[in-house]
Motif scaffolding. Sequence first.
Motif, PDB file in Angstrom:
ATOM      1  N   GLU A  58       8.052   0.632  -0.023  1.00 54.11           N
ATOM      2  CA  GLU A  58       6.973   1.012   0.900  1.00 54.11           C
ATOM      3  C   GLU A  58       5.619   0.558   0.361  1.00 54.11           C
ATOM      4  OE1 GLU A  58       5.071   5.038   2.974  1.00 54.11           O
ATOM      5  OE2 GLU A  58       6.957   5.156   1.855  1.00 54.11           O
ATOM      6  N   LEU A  59       5.415   0.668  -0.944  1.00 49.61           N
ATOM      7  CA  LEU A  59       4.145   0.236  -1.538  1.00 49.61           C
ATOM      8  C   LEU A  59       3.925  -1.252  -1.315  1.00 49.61           C
ATOM      9  CD1 LEU A  59       1.688   0.952  -3.399  1.00 49.61           C
ATOM     10  CD2 LEU A  59       3.109   0.186  -5.312  1.00 49.61           C
ATOM     11  N   PHE A  60       4.962  -2.059  -1.543  1.00 50.60           N
ATOM     12  CA  PHE A  60       4.817  -3.511  -1.388  1.00 50.60           C
ATOM     13  C   PHE A  60       4.554  -3.890   0.073  1.00 50.60           C
ATOM     14  CE2 PHE A  60       7.775  -4.022  -5.287  1.00 50.60           C
ATOM     15  CZ  PHE A  60       6.719  -3.688  -6.117  1.00 50.60           C
ATOM     16  N   GLU A  61       5.166  -3.190   0.990  1.00 51.13           N
ATOM     17  CA  GLU A  61       4.923  -3.467   2.401  1.00 51.13           C
ATOM     18  C   GLU A  61       3.468  -3.181   2.765  1.00 51.13           C
ATOM     19  OE1 GLU A  61       7.744  -1.115   4.469  1.00 51.13           O
ATOM     20  OE2 GLU A  61       9.468  -2.408   3.983  1.00 51.13           O
ATOM     21  N   GLN A  62       2.927  -2.089   2.233  1.00 52.25           N
ATOM     22  CA  GLN A  62       1.531  -1.748   2.520  1.00 52.25           C
ATOM     23  C   GLN A  62       0.573  -2.717   1.836  1.00 52.25           C
ATOM     24  OE1 GLN A  62       0.974   2.388   1.573  1.00 52.25           O
ATOM     25  NE2 GLN A  62       2.445   3.093   3.107  1.00 52.25           N
ATOM     26  N   LEU A  63       0.947  -3.174   0.616  1.00 45.55           N
ATOM     27  CA  LEU A  63       0.121  -4.191  -0.037  1.00 45.55           C
ATOM     28  C   LEU A  63       0.116  -5.482   0.772  1.00 45.55           C
ATOM     29  CD1 LEU A  63       0.987  -3.820  -3.847  1.00 45.55           C
ATOM     30  CD2 LEU A  63      -1.264  -3.609  -2.814  1.00 45.55           C
ATOM     31  N   GLY A  64       1.275  -5.836   1.313  1.00 47.57           N
ATOM     32  CA  GLY A  64       1.353  -7.029   2.139  1.00 47.57           C
ATOM     33  C   GLY A  64       0.523  -6.923   3.398  1.00 47.57           C
ATOM     34  N   SER A  65       0.253  -5.681   3.822  1.00 46.41           N
ATOM     35  CA  SER A  65      -0.561  -5.459   5.021  1.00 46.41           C
ATOM     36  C   SER A  65      -2.042  -5.341   4.700  1.00 46.41           C
ATOM     37  CB  SER A  65      -0.084  -4.191   5.738  1.00 46.41           C
ATOM     38  OG  SER A  65       1.272  -4.321   6.123  1.00 46.41           O
ATOM     39  N   GLY A  66      -2.384  -5.523   3.410  1.00 48.43           N
ATOM     40  CA  GLY A  66      -3.805  -5.531   3.046  1.00 48.43           C
ATOM     41  C   GLY A  66      -4.320  -4.280   2.383  1.00 48.43           C
ATOM     42  N   ALA A  67      -3.438  -3.371   1.990  1.00 51.48           N
ATOM     43  CA  ALA A  67      -3.894  -2.138   1.336  1.00 51.48           C
ATOM     44  C   ALA A  67      -4.406  -2.442  -0.067  1.00 51.48           C
ATOM     45  CB  ALA A  67      -2.759  -1.126   1.276  1.00 51.48           C
ATOM     46  N   THR A  68      -5.250  -1.545  -0.593  1.00 49.52           N
ATOM     47  CA  THR A  68      -5.753  -1.610  -1.967  1.00 49.52           C
ATOM     48  C   THR A  68      -5.121  -0.492  -2.783  1.00 49.52           C
ATOM     49  OG1 THR A  68      -7.879  -2.589  -1.344  1.00 49.52           O
ATOM     50  CG2 THR A  68      -7.790  -1.420  -3.441  1.00 49.52           C
ATOM     51  N   VAL A  69      -4.613  -0.830  -3.963  1.00 45.17           N
ATOM     52  CA  VAL A  69      -4.031   0.166  -4.856  1.00 45.17           C
ATOM     53  C   VAL A  69      -4.967   0.350  -6.043  1.00 45.17           C
ATOM     54  CG1 VAL A  69      -2.093   0.743  -6.355  1.00 45.17           C
ATOM     55  CG2 VAL A  69      -1.671  -0.380  -4.172  1.00 45.17           C
ATOM     56  N   LEU A  70      -5.389   1.583  -6.267  1.00 41.65           N
ATOM     57  CA  LEU A  70      -6.255   1.921  -7.398  1.00 41.65           C
ATOM     58  C   LEU A  70      -5.440   2.718  -8.410  1.00 41.65           C
ATOM     59  CD1 LEU A  70      -9.543   2.978  -5.547  1.00 41.65           C
ATOM     60  CD2 LEU A  70      -8.847   0.716  -6.348  1.00 41.65           C
ATOM     61  N   THR A  71      -5.355   2.204  -9.645  1.00 44.07           N
ATOM     62  CA  THR A  71      -4.527   2.837 -10.676  1.00 44.07           C
ATOM     63  C   THR A  71      -5.393   3.544 -11.705  1.00 44.07           C
ATOM     64  OG1 THR A  71      -4.504   0.872 -12.091  1.00 44.07           O
ATOM     65  CG2 THR A  71      -2.802   1.017 -10.381  1.00 44.07           C
ATOM     66  N   VAL A  72      -4.728   4.402 -12.469  1.00 44.62           N
ATOM     67  CA  VAL A  72      -5.448   5.186 -13.470  1.00 44.62           C
ATOM     68  C   VAL A  72      -5.794   4.351 -14.698  1.00 44.62           C
ATOM     69  CG1 VAL A  72      -3.383   6.023 -14.646  1.00 44.62           C
ATOM     70  CG2 VAL A  72      -5.458   7.422 -14.655  1.00 44.62           C
ATOM     71  N   ASN A  73      -5.055   3.249 -14.960  1.00 43.76           N
ATOM     72  CA  ASN A  73      -5.333   2.427 -16.136  1.00 43.76           C
ATOM     73  C   ASN A  73      -4.891   0.987 -15.897  1.00 43.76           C
ATOM     74  OD1 ASN A  73      -2.489   2.376 -16.540  1.00 43.76           O
ATOM     75  ND2 ASN A  73      -2.611   4.217 -17.823  1.00 43.76           N
ATOM     76  N   ASN A  74      -5.243   0.120 -16.824  1.00 48.44           N
ATOM     77  CA  ASN A  74      -4.916  -1.307 -16.710  1.00 48.44           C
ATOM     78  C   ASN A  74      -3.418  -1.563 -16.780  1.00 48.44           C
ATOM     79  OD1 ASN A  74      -7.542  -2.470 -16.477  1.00 48.44           O
ATOM     80  ND2 ASN A  74      -7.891  -2.035 -18.639  1.00 48.44           N
ATOM     81  N   ARG A  75      -2.726  -0.791 -17.632  1.00 42.77           N
ATOM     82  CA  ARG A  75      -1.295  -1.058 -17.821  1.00 42.77           C
ATOM     83  C   ARG A  75      -0.518  -0.818 -16.534  1.00 42.77           C
ATOM     84  NH1 ARG A  75       2.380  -2.090 -21.444  1.00 42.77           N
ATOM     85  NH2 ARG A  75       0.806  -2.274 -23.073  1.00 42.77           N
TER      86      ARG A  75
END
Length: 884
Positions: free
Chosen positions: A13-30
């Motif tokens: 589901e995450l990859f599908e939303q990324l493919g639709s232009g979503a932005t993912v903000l993570t807690v750290n670089n890793r």
Amino acid sequence: MEFIEQTTRGLQELFEQLGSGATVLTVNNRLAKRLNSDFNQYMESQGRQVWKTPDVLPLSAWLHIQIENLGDAGLHQTRFLSTHQEFRLWTDIIKPDAWQIYMMQPSAIARPVQQAWQLVKQWQIHWGKIAEFDSPETWALIRWGKQFEALCRKNAWLSQTLIIEHVTQAISKQQCKPNDHIIFAGFEDPHLLHKNLVQSLTEQQCHLSYFRHESINHKQSLRVCNDFEDELQQAANWTRQLVLKDATKKIAVVIPSLNEHRSKVEQCFRKTLHPERITPPPYSGAQLYNLSLGIPLAQYPLVQNALTCLALLAEPIPLQTLSTVLLAPSLSAGLPQSNIDLLLRKHGRKQWTLKALIHFLKQTLPQDTSGSSNSLQQKLDRLHQLKQQAKSSNTPDEYGQLFLETWKTMGWPGSRSLDSHEYQQSERLLKLLAEFRQLHLVKHQLSFSEACSILGQMCNETIFQEQSDDAPVLVSGLLEAAEQQFDYLWLSGLDDETLPVRSAPNPFIPVALQKQFNLPHCTAEREYAFSEKLFRDFIQHARHIVFSYPSRDADRELRASPFLDIPDLPVIHERSSDEASQAQAIIQLEYYSDAQMPPLARHQLVKGGTAVLSHQAVCPFQAAASFRLHASEPDQAVDGASPLDKGSQVHQVLELIWQQLKTSHNLLKLDDTVLRTTVQNAIDKVMSYYQHKRPDLYQDNFLSLEKQRLLKLILNWLEIDKQRLQAFTVVEIEEDKTLEIGDLVFKTRIDRIDELANGQRILLDYKTGQSATSNSWLNEQMTEPQLPLYSLTEPTELAALALAKVNERQCGFSGLATSDDILPGVKPPPDETDWSTLKQLWNERLTQLAESYRNGDAYIEPDNCKYCSYASLCRKDSLRETTT
């Protein structure tokens, strides 16, 4: 984040939303890097060859992008402080009170104070709330915090902590337009500023969700290990088996104490997964594991050498600093570096100035305009110019340019091509130097020592993790592996002292206030709840999971963490040693016995004199290493005169005196004044040479003291010579001799030969050390063979052999004589052994030693290592480990 209602479940589901232009903000670089890698693998599995880079980045990077966009639009006039600028500002604010109140370094106090201020801002605690708690720490925090905020307002500076608040306000005012669809990942412990950001984004009609992996746990087991080392080895063996079976699986080993035991963990996994790599990193080729935790930048040799270079601009320069510069591969000076290092060590001076060093090398090294010595002197001349420049520098920017010029002058990072690891280290240091130069924003003037100290501290505070390709095995700490999904997970250190994590409230915020706002680490209850949630997430995000804990820590028994109270959890008992041996056996090592060297030719002249036999008696490897391999420990500079020089001075003074006196009769007829004058004249003549050799050391005061020491010592020794009952004539002084035994030829020097009235002779060897003794002459191990060896070839009948001990603690003779009246304190051999019997015994033992050396015997005598300097060469410790 509990306050985000929507949830994105699973990677699909995450990859599908990324493919639709979503932005993912993570807690750290890793986590951002892992999700990017997973997305790329997903696209490849879909048969895609080209795709748009997913918008996955840490929240901190996203906030900086928003600030830059505001600046481009003219809506942001402040300048945000870098991490190092902010810490320097806190240090300067605290500095006036640090020593007076807390008796501590300002930097040691600045860190917890800065963290306390960050907590106050992140959880929106007003200063009035803190002021209700009347304590020295709270009032200090308030005073320092308000000073920091006043400086920021005055200079239009923005703290890293408040960037999120600044962006939140800009979003609320519609001054910046973020992506319509934002997904947060990994924020297990959000603060109020996070909540405010989410609320502001929600008000702007952004679609928000929180990413969680799907629960995929299939199998669990528990291993109870003997101790931490056993647990670590079992985990490494487990990963090795999995990698050999299928290297495409995602494998992780979580070690809560990774920061404390990083070097031990690195060694264990390298030994188990890469037994062919017996040398320290860096390595070429792919690696099967990655450590999530880096080490301070200052610990890398390339960076250490760069920082050491800067010490050349300070005075005095320690000899150790010069040795490091001369021997470092990253500071190639185009010269025989080791030779010059040995030359400086032999000279004996512990500290240098650039001017004195340049003068010494010009006087000592051959002058070749096209050679390496001239190249070094050109570098030192340039350094001397830079040193003058350092006196006029005062800003971080000026010092930064000076440091760059110094490194350039000394050839850092070296003339050879850097490998990938070294290149990353050098680039990070240069980037850090650029950050250092930006300190002029908050720190306008520095001394040279302050500038070097700050740059060194920045390198120590910068944890550097080299970029590397993804590896099958991730070895990480507890938080670094959170919110990631694995096929196999080993969760170690699950004793009740490690998990749940212990509370650690900030010392500058009242504990009651921390409990009220439920700040991180404030209570055991909060840490228990956080640790339990983290533990449950780990269980859900791994298909196969192994729990483990050590049952002992030294003499203490440890219990399992309460989180391991899982019904029907199978317990596995397994030893690590057998599998560790198997891991070492995957490569075939060739063994070569180095206990035998090629034999020497018969009647060959041996370099080293009778010291060869002495070393051979103590340990054949010592003799081979010293006299055949020409290995030697570098000279160590000492304060004052070296023991070697002191011994030579005694020999030379006595040589001059007996060249003048010649007989005991002449010694006895001199009155005290004349004798004192004779000794003083000899001392003056000898010490004039040493004054010329070391003008930096033998200056007036020290020279006077050394002359007084020698005068007292020589007069005391001459009193011993006066006590001899039989008259004597000194017939030979410091005479070179050539002797042969065991088909080998030795060159030696006899310090002195006295002849008695009856024609018998006495062989004397001066010893200025404390440990010299003639006891070994009657033992199996002959460590002082010179006089016994010479006695075998002396045609004249001998009356005595003796070591003449001339030192401040004791003056006297140690040896053997034909009768008690030959030398004071020297007696005949015990059991009425005659000289012929002694000579026969000495001949047998010395011949045996000479033949052993000539045959190439170089085995190790592990029981004679107390004063040996060849331990790293003979590897005796490895030998003992093998035999035990």
